[in-house]
Enzyme design. Sequence first.
Site, short mmCIF file in Angstrom:
data_model
loop_
_atom_site.label_atom_id
_atom_site.label_comp_id
_atom_site.label_asym_id
_atom_site.label_seq_id
_atom_site.Cartn_x
_atom_site.Cartn_y
_atom_site.Cartn_z
N ASP A 171 -11.66 3.09 3.69
CA ASP A 171 -12.12 1.70 3.60
C ASP A 171 -13.63 1.63 3.45
O ASP A 171 -14.17 0.57 3.09
CB ASP A 171 -11.76 0.95 4.90
N GLN A 218 -5.47 -1.47 9.37
CA GLN A 218 -5.40 -2.80 8.77
C GLN A 218 -6.11 -3.83 9.65
O GLN A 218 -5.87 -3.89 10.86
CB GLN A 218 -3.92 -3.19 8.57
N LYS A 253 0.84 -1.20 0.00
CA LYS A 253 0.00 0.00 0.00
C LYS A 253 0.87 1.25 0.00
O LYS A 253 0.65 2.17 -0.77
CB LYS A 253 -0.91 0.03 1.24
#
Length: 296
Positions: free
Chosen positions: A122, A99, A55
Amino acid sequence: MTEPNIIDGKAFAARLRARIAECVAALQQSHGLTPGLAVILVGEDPASNVYVRNKAKQTVACGMRSVEHRLPHDVLQADLLSLIAELNADGAVHGILVQLPLPGQIDEQAVMDAIDPQKDVDGFHVINAGRLAVGAAALVPCTPLGCLMMLRDRLGDLSGLAAVIVGRSNIVGKPMAALLLAANCTVTMAHSRTRDLPGVCRRADILVAAVGRSEMIRGDWIKPGAAVIDVGINRVPGTEPGKTRLVGDVAFEEAVQVAGAITPVPGGVGPMTIAVLLRNTLIAACRQAGVAEPDL
Ligand code: GUN
């Protein structure tokens, strides 16, 4: 040679990243604005480590700012929440990603809901889930949005198609259903309690597999010509001793004989997830700055 019915997610993601990089450069030129993404990793899970490294690399390659925060596996929820509060207040950070999975002492939804919904790249905050459900402007979870982009690219208008989603998670199944419904599909959500799952799958023009069970969906569950999107990433023993390989939720070698279009594993949905995360970060930065957002 790639078979014509295989959807090359790796190439699709590379094209999307190239367009994002152009938009980021233009935003820098026009408004002096550089989108920033903060990623928080708790603990030392090796798969998450690789993911977070990728990422960060791709964020920088697109011209954005990347910030990484690593916390010990025994971190207190209160300490994680105060880091999120700091990042919420930081004007240089436009996107925040924690995460998953998180260790057991931490309430994942409480953490998601502590993120400023405008920075929730997200799309896991309950506000963004609600906005998506009612058709309002939301930040949309990356994996299902990537699936929708590939379906639109391959099939064009999805109106009236029968879509079956196998798996009802908050991360993939439910937002995928909302996106396909908004695209005028007739949506069926199937799951572990569904009766006659093969029969339900056989009705699908679009079949999305997101159950996390290796090669569960067989070739004879697929309507000839259907588009099959395989979200599963399952590690199974390889042919050589001690080696492993990745397989999806669909028995690919069977399905590829029947499907009109199919995503492979690896190289299908996986590469799209990070590309869409970068897209969401760019969109979030534009919305926070009141700048017109690009159509990506
Ligand atoms: N872990 C695996 N996939 C994801 C994802 O898309 N977002 C977050 N935050 N964690 C993940």
